[in-house]
Design a protein around this motif. Structure first.
Motif, PDB file in Angstrom:
ATOM      1  N   TYR A 130      38.022  33.932  28.995  1.00  0.00           N
ATOM      2  CA  TYR A 130      39.186  33.303  29.624  1.00  0.00           C
ATOM      3  C   TYR A 130      40.204  32.846  28.582  1.00  0.00           C
ATOM      4  N   LEU A 131      39.734  32.218  27.528  1.00  0.00           N
ATOM      5  CA  LEU A 131      40.644  31.716  26.510  1.00  0.00           C
ATOM      6  C   LEU A 131      41.321  32.854  25.750  1.00  0.00           C
ATOM      7  N   PHE A 132      40.594  33.943  25.493  1.00  0.00           N
ATOM      8  CA  PHE A 132      41.200  35.058  24.777  1.00  0.00           C
ATOM      9  C   PHE A 132      42.308  35.697  25.601  1.00  0.00           C
ATOM     10  N   TRP A 153      43.113  30.621  38.998  1.00  0.00           N
ATOM     11  CA  TRP A 153      42.807  31.609  40.032  1.00  0.00           C
ATOM     12  C   TRP A 153      44.011  31.869  40.916  1.00  0.00           C
ATOM     13  N   LYS A 154      44.868  30.865  41.091  1.00  0.00           N
ATOM     14  CA  LYS A 154      46.076  31.043  41.903  1.00  0.00           C
ATOM     15  C   LYS A 154      47.070  31.971  41.208  1.00  0.00           C
ATOM     16  N   PHE A 163      34.070  39.812  37.240  1.00  0.00           N
ATOM     17  CA  PHE A 163      34.638  39.369  38.516  1.00  0.00           C
ATOM     18  C   PHE A 163      36.140  39.591  38.501  1.00  0.00           C
ATOM     19  N   SER A 164      36.624  40.310  39.518  1.00  0.00           N
ATOM     20  CA  SER A 164      38.061  40.573  39.652  1.00  0.00           C
ATOM     21  C   SER A 164      38.594  39.839  40.872  1.00  0.00           C
ATOM     22  N   LEU A 165      39.508  38.902  40.639  1.00  0.00           N
ATOM     23  CA  LEU A 165      40.114  38.181  41.750  1.00  0.00           C
ATOM     24  C   LEU A 165      40.844  39.135  42.687  1.00  0.00           C
ATOM     25  N   ALA A 166      41.592  40.074  42.096  1.00  0.00           N
ATOM     26  CA  ALA A 166      42.364  41.003  42.920  1.00  0.00           C
ATOM     27  C   ALA A 166      41.441  41.848  43.802  1.00  0.00           C
ATOM     28  N   VAL A 180      40.244  29.724  50.228  1.00  0.00           N
ATOM     29  CA  VAL A 180      39.205  29.088  49.422  1.00  0.00           C
ATOM     30  C   VAL A 180      39.166  29.702  48.028  1.00  0.00           C
ATOM     31  N   GLN A 181      38.504  29.009  47.100  1.00  0.00           N
ATOM     32  CA  GLN A 181      38.376  29.498  45.732  1.00  0.00           C
ATOM     33  C   GLN A 181      37.480  30.743  45.738  1.00  0.00           C
ATOM     34  N   PRO A 182      38.010  31.924  45.396  1.00  0.00           N
ATOM     35  CA  PRO A 182      37.239  33.171  45.553  1.00  0.00           C
ATOM     36  C   PRO A 182      35.970  33.219  44.715  1.00  0.00           C
ATOM     37  N   PHE A 183      36.035  32.747  43.471  1.00  0.00           N
ATOM     38  CA  PHE A 183      34.875  32.823  42.587  1.00  0.00           C
ATOM     39  C   PHE A 183      33.749  31.939  43.109  1.00  0.00           C
ATOM     40  N   VAL A 184      34.108  30.741  43.539  1.00  0.00           N
ATOM     41  CA  VAL A 184      33.108  29.823  44.109  1.00  0.00           C
ATOM     42  C   VAL A 184      32.540  30.411  45.390  1.00  0.00           C
TER      43      VAL A 184
END
Length: 634
Positions: A130-132, A153-154, A163-166, A180-184
């Protein structure tokens, strides 16, 4: 001044988000000022951000050379920074703006993240990944997990490589509708329900999904070309007045870029060619498109052309001005040695090249097949950038399904005219490249030659006993699609926890969130052996050089062999496969499945240094056209 502003607005216009700019800086909106013009002239100096994805001050802080140069940071990023691998920094104002838009659109507040949700997300959240991928978060010192759960995530930022949000929101519209938060959601119930976290259809599918029509790429290049500052023909004539040969001996080269400013295998070779002609006292004129151009040009209406004279940049000129300036500058040159070499026709037209050569008093020269521009606009012969096509007959059904098909006839026509009017010897850096060119072309060359860019010579160094440990498998060079990076990436992920193997990437740019070691390596004119030396120092057992395209040479393969690393490659890699097979330098496998099977079974371990005891080599580099001329004279 007005002209400079107009050119600036051409580049900045598509990138400045005036809605964001006006909402973020209401003091400007109230004045009725043109927001685009304001940012171009004053806004960037005041530290204002032009779009959610770009921070003016963040870019300048990350790249102090841009700040010292006094350039508009967004203009710099668009015109050259992104081509140099520089990264944009998102605006600190982006979150508030995007949240306001979301609330206005949805008409509801966000559902808060509980402590239990955070603890669950922490079990599979990849903070390093995430940081990179989000340096703005790292620069702000924010907790990456908190940032992702509350904001990231928004904004479409992924929590890990798995994990791909899209993908998740597209495949699960009920989750998207619930807000809702998709990853959760995936961790708490989606996985149990059999929902897919990320589509794994293979890198070829992903590449096709991201393909942009060549027309769109060309349109982008036309925008950059319009922003280039042009010089008049008189300045070219004045710059060419200085001669190191007494206005008698001249060598001309045509290429796709400025070899003195761009790092690469072909560019380094052209540098050596230029240096050799300098040692011979011959003047050197190098012509290249001043901004990148993806296809050949036609007539004299092509992109602006940059000019180097004896290694010194004289500026950029419209093709008609270039021709006019050369006529004036070379009019009083006496008889003497004339030579020319065409290293690439990208951004050049046959008429321009023919005119330049004849004005200089030349007729016979070399056409180098560093790629296959003479056969197709897809210079690597990759159908839709993913599959070897082998240059089928023009107009074949295979061309009809390829994005390069509509431009293939243009490339063939320009090269046909070129070969009809000039006496060209086709020179290939390998027999494999020559064989491909002969099979796919009916151009009328006066001769053909094969001249490698480098060759292995016995080295003074002696192998040292390898250090005990796991098998060291490396990917040397740029992690790009056509070099086979996705295959290496998937291999490293598959065998991440296998104690038999260590995966390493040797190159300029690290890749995030992957189970491998990165070592910064960049070969330059001053350090031509940097990659070979790094492969040797790190005791690499084998190097994966799995190009998807028919490489005409591949200096990386020679560097690996010189360092004592075994080469592992596939069947479509052109000269890599030929060099590996003919020299006994490693393995040419039939496909990717065979590669994964060798790691699964452990058969790849027979390539370990301890078993092979490989010899070490030095590299002797070619001076390209200068060597051919010297050979002819001898």
């Amino acid at each position: 001044m007005a002209a400079a502003l107009d050119r600036s607005l051409l580049v900045l216009g598509p990138a400045v988000d005036v809605a964001f700019y006006g909402a973020t800086y209401p003091d400007l909106a109230a004045t009725g000022v043109d927001l685009l013009v304001h940012y171009a002239q004053a806004g960037w100096r005041e530290g204002r951000d032009p779009a959610p994805w770009f921070s003016t001050t963040g870019y300048l802080e990350r790249y102090p050379d841009v700040a010292e140069g006094g350039a508009n940071p967004l203009y710099h990023y668009l015109a050259m920074g992104r081509r140099e691998g520089r990264e944009a920094v998102p605006s600190a104002q982006a979150l508030a703006y995007l949240e306001a838009r979301k609330l206005a659109r949805d008409g509801k507040a966000d559902i808060p993240v509980t402590a239990a949700d955070r603890a669950l997300a922490a079990t599979e959240f990849d903070a390093a990944f995430y940081l990179f991928n989000n340096p703005d978060v790292a620069a702000a010192g924010q907790d990456p997990l908190d940032h992702f759960l509350q904001r990231g995530w928004k904004e479409g930022r992924d929590p890990s490589r798995d994990f791909s949000l899209a993908d998740y929101l597209e495949l699960n519209p009920d989750v998207a509708a619930a807000g809702v938060q998709p990853f959760v959601h995936y961790l708490s119930q989606g996985r149990r329900e059999g929902r897919v976290a990320i589509r794994r259809l293979g890198f070829r599918h992903d590449a096709v999904a991201r393909l942009r029509p060549l027309q769109e790429r060309l349109a982008d290049c036309e925008v950059w070309a319009r922003a280039v500052d042009l010089s008049p023909a008189e300045e070219l004539a004045a710059g060419l007045a200085e001669s190191r040969s007494g206005r008698r001996a001249l060598h001309i080269t045509f290429s796709h870029d400025n070899y003195a400013a761009v790092v690469g295998g072909v560019q380094a070779s052209v540098q050596r060619e230029a240096q050799r002609f300098a040692e011979l006292g011959r003047d050197h004129l190098h012509i290249y498109p001043a901004s990148p151009w993806p296809i050949v040009a036609t007539g004299l209406s092509g992109p602006p052309l940059g000019v180097l004279w004896n290694g010194v940049k004289l500026g950029a000129f419209a093709p008609p001005a270039l021709i006019e300036g050369l006529r004036g500058a070379l009019a009083d040159w006496g008889d003497g040695e004339r030579s020319f070499a065409i290293h690439s026709m990208l951004g050049h037209s046959s008429r321009e090249v023919i005119d330049v050569v004849r004005i200089a008093g030349a007729q016979a020269g070399c056409y180098w097949t560093h790629d296959f521009t003479s056969l197709c606009a897809g210079i690597h012969l990759l159908r839709n950038d993913i599959e070897d096509c082998g240059a089928p007959p023009p107009g074949s059904p295979a061309c009809g399904i390829c994005l390069y098909g509509p431009y293939r006839a243009l490339h063939i026509a320009e090269h046909t005219r070129l070969f009809r009017h000039l006496d060209l010897t086709v020179v290939s850096p390998s027999q494999a490249a020559m064989d491909t060119w002969r099979a796919g072309s009916d151009l009328d060359a006066v001769d053909t030659r094969v001249l490698p860019l480098a060759r292995l010579v016995p080295g003074r160094a002696r192998p040292r006993p390898p250090t005990p440990g796991p098998f060291r498998f490396a990917f040397p060079g740029t992690p790009s699609l056509h070099k086979g990076w996705p295959i290496f990436r998937d291999l490293a992920i598959r065998f991440e926890k296998d104690p038999r193997y260590v995966f390493l990437h040797l190159g300029k740019t690290p890749m995030p969130g992957l189970p491998l070691e990165h070592h910064a390596v960049s070969a330059t004119a001053r350090k031509p052996m940097a990659m070979r030396d790094a492969l040797r120092r790190l005791e690499i057992d084998a190097a994966m050089i799995w190009s998807l395209c028919r490489e005409t040479f591949s200096l990386t393969a020679y560097e690996a062999a010189a360092a004592g690393a075994a080469i592992v490659t596939g069947p479509d890699s052109g000269n890599i496969a030929a060099f590996t097979r003919e020299g006994g330098h490693g393995l040419v496998l039939p496909d990717e499945a065979a590669l994964f099977a060798m790691f699964e079974s452990g058969e790849i371990l027979r390539l370990a240094r301890a078993r092979r005891a490989p010899p070490l080599y030095d590299l002797e580099f070619s001076n390209l056209t200068a060597d051919l001329i010297a050979e002819t004279a001898a």
